[in-house]
Motif scaffolding. Structure first.
Motif, mmCIF file in Angstrom:
data_model
loop_
_atom_site.group_PDB
_atom_site.id
_atom_site.type_symbol
_atom_site.label_atom_id
_atom_site.label_comp_id
_atom_site.label_asym_id
_atom_site.label_seq_id
_atom_site.Cartn_x
_atom_site.Cartn_y
_atom_site.Cartn_z
ATOM 1 N N ARG A 23 -17.805 67.684 46.780
ATOM 2 C CA ARG A 23 -16.701 68.112 47.645
ATOM 3 C C ARG A 23 -16.349 69.556 47.349
ATOM 4 N N VAL A 24 -16.166 70.346 48.404
ATOM 5 C CA VAL A 24 -15.862 71.763 48.216
ATOM 6 C C VAL A 24 -14.478 71.960 47.610
ATOM 7 N N ASP A 25 -13.561 71.010 47.752
ATOM 8 C CA ASP A 25 -12.229 71.189 47.180
ATOM 9 C C ASP A 25 -12.206 70.983 45.663
ATOM 10 N N LYS A 26 -13.339 70.673 45.064
ATOM 11 C CA LYS A 26 -13.428 70.601 43.598
ATOM 12 C C LYS A 26 -13.561 71.993 42.985
ATOM 13 N N PHE A 27 -13.780 72.990 43.817
ATOM 14 C CA PHE A 27 -13.913 74.368 43.358
ATOM 15 C C PHE A 27 -12.555 75.042 43.304
ATOM 16 N N GLU A 28 -12.465 76.039 42.450
ATOM 17 C CA GLU A 28 -11.331 76.950 42.484
ATOM 18 C C GLU A 28 -11.852 78.280 42.973
ATOM 19 N N ASN A 29 -11.219 78.813 44.007
ATOM 20 C CA ASN A 29 -11.519 80.163 44.451
ATOM 21 C C ASN A 29 -12.924 80.331 45.032
ATOM 22 N N VAL A 30 -13.411 79.350 45.753
ATOM 23 C CA VAL A 30 -14.722 79.454 46.399
ATOM 24 C C VAL A 30 -14.536 79.331 47.900
ATOM 25 N N GLY A 31 -15.154 80.264 48.636
ATOM 26 C CA GLY A 31 -15.110 80.224 50.086
ATOM 27 C C GLY A 31 -16.415 79.700 50.643
ATOM 28 N N VAL A 32 -16.371 79.267 51.893
ATOM 29 C CA VAL A 32 -17.545 78.741 52.575
ATOM 30 C C VAL A 32 -17.767 79.581 53.827
#
Length: 72
Positions: A23-32
Motif C-alpha cells: 500500500r502506498v500509504d505505508k510510505f512517508e513523503n512519497v509521491g506517485v
C-alpha cells in the motif's frame, strides 16, 4: 535520478534489489506519478527526485529500489 531534457537517449541504470510494499500509504513523503507508458513511478514528495521505485502494472504492489532510499 537526474535526466537531461535534451538527451538523445535516456540515461539508465540497473537496479537489482527491491522492497515490496502493498500500500502506498505505508510510505512517508512519497509521491506517485501519473501513468507514463503504462508505468507509475514513486518519487520524493518534497523534492520530486526519482524514480525511487514503481507500481506493479498488474496489481497494487509497489517496488522500492533499495539503492535509491536510506533509512532515517
Amino acid at each position: 535520478m537526474v535526466q537531461k531534457k535534451d538527451a538523445a537517449t535516456p540515461a539508465t541504470e540497473a537496479l537489482t534489489k527491491f522492497c515490496i510494499v502493498d500500500r502506498v500509504d505505508k510510505f512517508e513523503n512519497v509521491g506517485v506519478t501519473r501513468s507514463t507508458n503504462g508505468f507509475v513511478y514513486l518519487t520524493c514528495a518534497d523534492c520530486e527526485m526519482g524514480p525511487l521505485g514503481l507500481k506493479d502494472p498488474s496489481g497494487n504492489r509497489f517496488f522500492v529500489a533499495i539503492e535509491r532510499v536510506t533509512a532515517s
